[in-house]
Design a protein around this motif. Sequence first.
Motif, PDB file in Angstrom:
ATOM      1  N   SER A 207      43.485  29.620  51.356  1.00  0.00           N
ATOM      2  CA  SER A 207      44.600  30.436  51.831  1.00  0.00           C
ATOM      3  C   SER A 207      44.583  30.574  53.358  1.00  0.00           C
ATOM      4  O   SER A 207      45.333  31.349  53.910  1.00  0.00           O
ATOM      5  CB  SER A 207      44.558  31.826  51.182  1.00  0.00           C
ATOM      6  N   LYS A 235      47.715  31.884  55.392  1.00  0.00           N
ATOM      7  CA  LYS A 235      48.916  31.061  55.250  1.00  0.00           C
ATOM      8  C   LYS A 235      50.085  31.833  54.659  1.00  0.00           C
ATOM      9  O   LYS A 235      51.233  31.488  54.894  1.00  0.00           O
ATOM     10  CB  LYS A 235      48.635  29.916  54.265  1.00  0.00           C
ATOM     11  N   VAL A 236      49.797  32.832  53.833  1.00  0.00           N
ATOM     12  CA  VAL A 236      50.878  33.505  53.129  1.00  0.00           C
ATOM     13  C   VAL A 236      51.446  34.645  53.965  1.00  0.00           C
ATOM     14  O   VAL A 236      52.634  34.682  54.250  1.00  0.00           O
ATOM     15  CB  VAL A 236      50.417  34.032  51.755  1.00  0.00           C
ATOM     16  N   GLN A 286      52.422  27.166  60.980  1.00  0.00           N
ATOM     17  CA  GLN A 286      53.605  26.669  60.249  1.00  0.00           C
ATOM     18  C   GLN A 286      53.535  25.149  60.134  1.00  0.00           C
ATOM     19  O   GLN A 286      53.818  24.581  59.078  1.00  0.00           O
ATOM     20  CB  GLN A 286      54.903  27.053  60.988  1.00  0.00           C
ATOM     21  N   LYS A 289      50.886  24.049  57.647  1.00  0.00           N
ATOM     22  CA  LYS A 289      51.336  24.221  56.251  1.00  0.00           C
ATOM     23  C   LYS A 289      52.299  23.102  55.857  1.00  0.00           C
ATOM     24  O   LYS A 289      52.221  22.552  54.757  1.00  0.00           O
ATOM     25  CB  LYS A 289      52.033  25.588  56.098  1.00  0.00           C
ATOM     26  N   LYS A 293      51.626  20.319  52.993  1.00  0.00           N
ATOM     27  CA  LYS A 293      52.576  20.182  51.897  1.00  0.00           C
ATOM     28  C   LYS A 293      53.058  18.730  51.794  1.00  0.00           C
ATOM     29  O   LYS A 293      53.170  18.181  50.696  1.00  0.00           O
ATOM     30  CB  LYS A 293      53.756  21.123  52.143  1.00  0.00           C
TER      31      LYS A 293
ATOM     32  N   GLU B 347      57.121  37.271  46.068  1.00  0.00           N
ATOM     33  CA  GLU B 347      57.012  35.969  46.745  1.00  0.00           C
ATOM     34  C   GLU B 347      55.608  35.745  47.285  1.00  0.00           C
ATOM     35  O   GLU B 347      55.058  34.652  47.192  1.00  0.00           O
ATOM     36  CB  GLU B 347      58.002  35.902  47.911  1.00  0.00           C
ATOM     37  N   ILE B 348      55.050  36.813  47.860  1.00  0.00           N
ATOM     38  CA  ILE B 348      53.688  36.705  48.392  1.00  0.00           C
ATOM     39  C   ILE B 348      52.722  36.341  47.265  1.00  0.00           C
ATOM     40  O   ILE B 348      51.901  35.442  47.392  1.00  0.00           O
ATOM     41  CB  ILE B 348      53.276  38.032  49.073  1.00  0.00           C
ATOM     42  N   LYS B 351      53.089  32.774  46.290  1.00  0.00           N
ATOM     43  CA  LYS B 351      52.529  31.818  47.267  1.00  0.00           C
ATOM     44  C   LYS B 351      51.011  31.716  47.145  1.00  0.00           C
ATOM     45  O   LYS B 351      50.451  30.633  47.243  1.00  0.00           O
ATOM     46  CB  LYS B 351      52.919  32.232  48.686  1.00  0.00           C
ATOM     47  N   TYR B 352      50.360  32.851  46.953  1.00  0.00           N
ATOM     48  CA  TYR B 352      48.899  32.778  46.763  1.00  0.00           C
ATOM     49  C   TYR B 352      48.586  32.035  45.462  1.00  0.00           C
ATOM     50  O   TYR B 352      47.679  31.211  45.408  1.00  0.00           O
ATOM     51  CB  TYR B 352      48.272  34.178  46.745  1.00  0.00           C
ATOM     52  N   ASP B 354      50.192  29.723  44.092  1.00  0.00           N
ATOM     53  CA  ASP B 354      50.366  28.280  44.305  1.00  0.00           C
ATOM     54  C   ASP B 354      49.143  27.626  44.941  1.00  0.00           C
ATOM     55  O   ASP B 354      48.950  26.420  44.830  1.00  0.00           O
ATOM     56  CB  ASP B 354      51.566  28.021  45.236  1.00  0.00           C
ATOM     57  N   LEU B 355      48.360  28.424  45.635  1.00  0.00           N
ATOM     58  CA  LEU B 355      47.191  27.854  46.322  1.00  0.00           C
ATOM     59  C   LEU B 355      45.992  27.695  45.385  1.00  0.00           C
ATOM     60  O   LEU B 355      45.002  27.085  45.743  1.00  0.00           O
ATOM     61  CB  LEU B 355      46.790  28.758  47.493  1.00  0.00           C
TER      62      LEU B 355
END
Lengths: 355, 619
Positions: A207, A235-236, A286, A289, A293, B347-348, B351-352, B354-355
């Motif tokens: 992360s 990252k989030v 950014q 990431k 991706k 959303e947060i 996103k985590y 997804d990691l």
Amino acid sequence: MELILNFKNADKTSLPLVGGKNASLGEMIKAGIRVPPGFAVTTDSYQTFITDTGIGDAIFTLLADLDVDDVEALNNASVSIQKLMNNAAMPQHVLEAIQESYGELCLSCGTDTLPVAVRSSATAEDLPTASFAGQQDTYLWIEGADKVVESVKRCWASLYTPRAISYRVKNNFPHEKVLISIGVQKMVNSKAAGVMFTLNPTNGDPSKVVIEGSWGLGETVVSGSVTPDKFVVDKVIMEVSDKTISFKHIECVYNAEKGGVIDADVDPDRQKKCCLEDREVIELVQMAKHIEKHYGRPMDIEWAIDQDVPFPENVFIVQARPETVWSQKKKESVIGKKSGYQLLMEQAMKRIKIS
Amino acid sequence: MADEKTGRFPDPHEYQVPEELEGWEEMYPSHFLFSDDRKDWEKSQFWYLDKIHAPEPMPPLDLIFQEAWQISLSQYTTRVFCIPPAQGIAQRMIGCYQYICAIAPPPDEIIGEKAALFEKRVFYVFEHYDELWDKWLTKFQALGNEMASVEVPKELPKFAPEDQVLPAPRGYYASYDLMSSFDKLADLMIKGWQYHFEMLNLTYLAYLMFGDVTRKLFPGISESAIGKMVAGAYVSMFKPEEELCRLAKLANGSSVVSAVLKKETSAQEKIAELETSDEGRNWLQEFEKSKDPWFYVSCGSGWFHHEGSWLTNLDIPFSYIRDYVIRLGNGETIDRDLDTIDKQRDEIVAKYRDLITTDDDRKAFDDAYKTIRTIYRYAEDHLFWVEHWLHTIWFSKIRELGKVLVDNGMLDEPDDIFMFNRYEVPEILTEVATGWALGVDIPVRGSYYKAKAKKRRNILEAAAKWNPTPALGVPPEEIAEPFTIMLWGVTTDRVKEWLEGMGEVKAEDVSEVKGFASSAGVAEGPARVLKLLKDIVDLQPGEVLVCPSTNPSWAPVFTKIKAAVTDIGGLTSHAAIVCREYGVPSVTGAGIATSVIKTGDIIRVDGDTGSVTIVKRAG
């Protein structure tokens, strides 16, 4: 036969032609990442050079029965090959192709003599996993078509340093199969530069983006001659969870007198100053990431911040390669097959050591 | 840990308080004092200053909440839901400050017995949370309403009124009403606090579990990231502010009403002016609707009588409304879009998620998340109903009693009643009731109580100027008690910091303090140190708030300040949550911030790294 390939036209399928580094730059341009413009002098150019001049056969003969543990013999062979390459003239159509591409690059950047970085990118036919990282030369701040051509030739020759020869023999890479492409890329006049990882290399935390950077060109960070500033960014939620400002005593900069780059002392007031602005850190994250991706895997990225361009156009990616250490570990569950209640029970039984 | 080399905390039985505090012991019930009968046990425990619930010297009657939570928090852990290796939290007073101690785990056979009960009882709560919450709220509101309806006699009548005697004597009279009203109030307060922890221990446990899971998946994940994944927007604690927004928007629809509300006059003057028009009266009706329960919110933590509530300081909600009406007039939006906040949180989390790289881990993460989300809103919901709504009712009822005591010559001011603890108040009331019963011209000992109240106020004042040791006794090797870890943030690092702070470092020599980087960003500005929560009215726009701890009733303040720093803040510290909501940088759990930073100092708060730097000392 394709002697030159603009980065814009390169992608992962061009790897045999332009090598991993240059193919990767092409991939990133396709993905919309800001990469300094440039072109690759392809492996075809190199092959044309050693075939048309006839030095190829001579080189391979010199290497045929070489005992690489015999240091003197190894050095002698290397010296002989370097001599062969120096004395051989670059075929006219290759020479013209390089000069023309450099001219176009200068034109597109609105200058006559654009400073460029000339970097080697070795590749081995049919051996996509071979790594020759750091074995071949890089020349920074090269100005003018003649100097560019000369640097390309020196990069080619770097394929035959004693270290490179010995490495190939020990790893069973036939010399004939190893080719080299050269990247010619606009030099970023960097205020600060460095590397970043799309995971935390110290604990594998996926992360985080970890950025390391220092003043001047990125060479001081890559070579480890400076302890860089370090930023650990989530990252989030995009929070900087850890920020270490180091004492950065030297920086790699262009020196007009010398006509090249030198390691210069950093002014005392900048030594302990953070080399990146907050917004630059966020822009880098950014981009990191985005790159991760695009490649679908953790990446190891080189970046540079140009001092002549306004933010955010000044933030450049100069290199990206797959991260190898954590990515090669077997993907194992860290929690295991556990329900929320099992986890709760475990937590309830826990005692936190505080000494 | 606390050996000769690293230093040790003072022995609680030998720790000296300043002589200006002489006589402090008699303010509190004797079981709150370190005592010789329990000496060996007390010496072997680790006691730390409870800055969350007692950041300032404790007025004797306000100790009732502490007394109540010591029992309630502890019993849920030890006897009700049975968190296996955890025991309760004990309290002691020293020099008007409260120290607490997480007691070491019980013997193994007890842990085993508790584990079996835990499984059976706790999982049931998670499976039935929503219906249990409805039941909780119903019974809690009933309890609060019962407290609000306790009748405190306004005066002691010369003779019992006719209707209490004829046609049939009631059988009990004003003397009983006076004495029993306090007993009922105290009884209901203790009971309310029994309810307080009903699901809270489990909430904290689930939070720690989820934090642990995310930290295993993402070793460097920050507390603020975990907080963002868990916190919800639709919680009671944020409701008072929503009501202010609603009222401001209503006012914005009427030029008459908004013109009055924009004035820089007092709440009383505004109300009087609004009464003169139909539109004004309509708006006041809406205001009344919001008042109970939402404006029962405390101006502080709810833990101290002198903090006041919006209800008792109408100037506060009116000043917030004034800001909002002005902002609306300027075309700004004022309210937080709660759906968006909830969506951003989802959303947060996505996103985590997804990691995460393996299916098993994703499944475990989902399960852990579901577990904490099921119960988490209890942490914010219960807070409004207990510490704010119920406490505000309590304070207003106690003040009614205070007034009776003033009228009967026992006290100088109604608030002096808070200078007596809950075992002493019945004695004063009994003396008044006795005097009334004995007849006319019966002397009472008003001067005795007045002098006592005065002396105690002086002691509390002196105690406020004193910085007591952060801890006493011997640090433990391990902690199993969930509140200690989560709420007070007691960790190895924290204990070390406390130990380091034991040296003879002068406040003015400190130029940097460290805490949790709890809300990102960097800001610099003049500090406003608020040791006493009621001083919040002094806060000026553009200042950096420095305080022991905050809570969501301060929410509107966060649009005014540049940054916030708190001494104490565990994983769900309110300051951290609110700062993140408003994008204000904050450092929480900075330990000694309020003692080393002075109002007017220019400080830089780095919410990215958790450091607070004193850039320039006030002149």
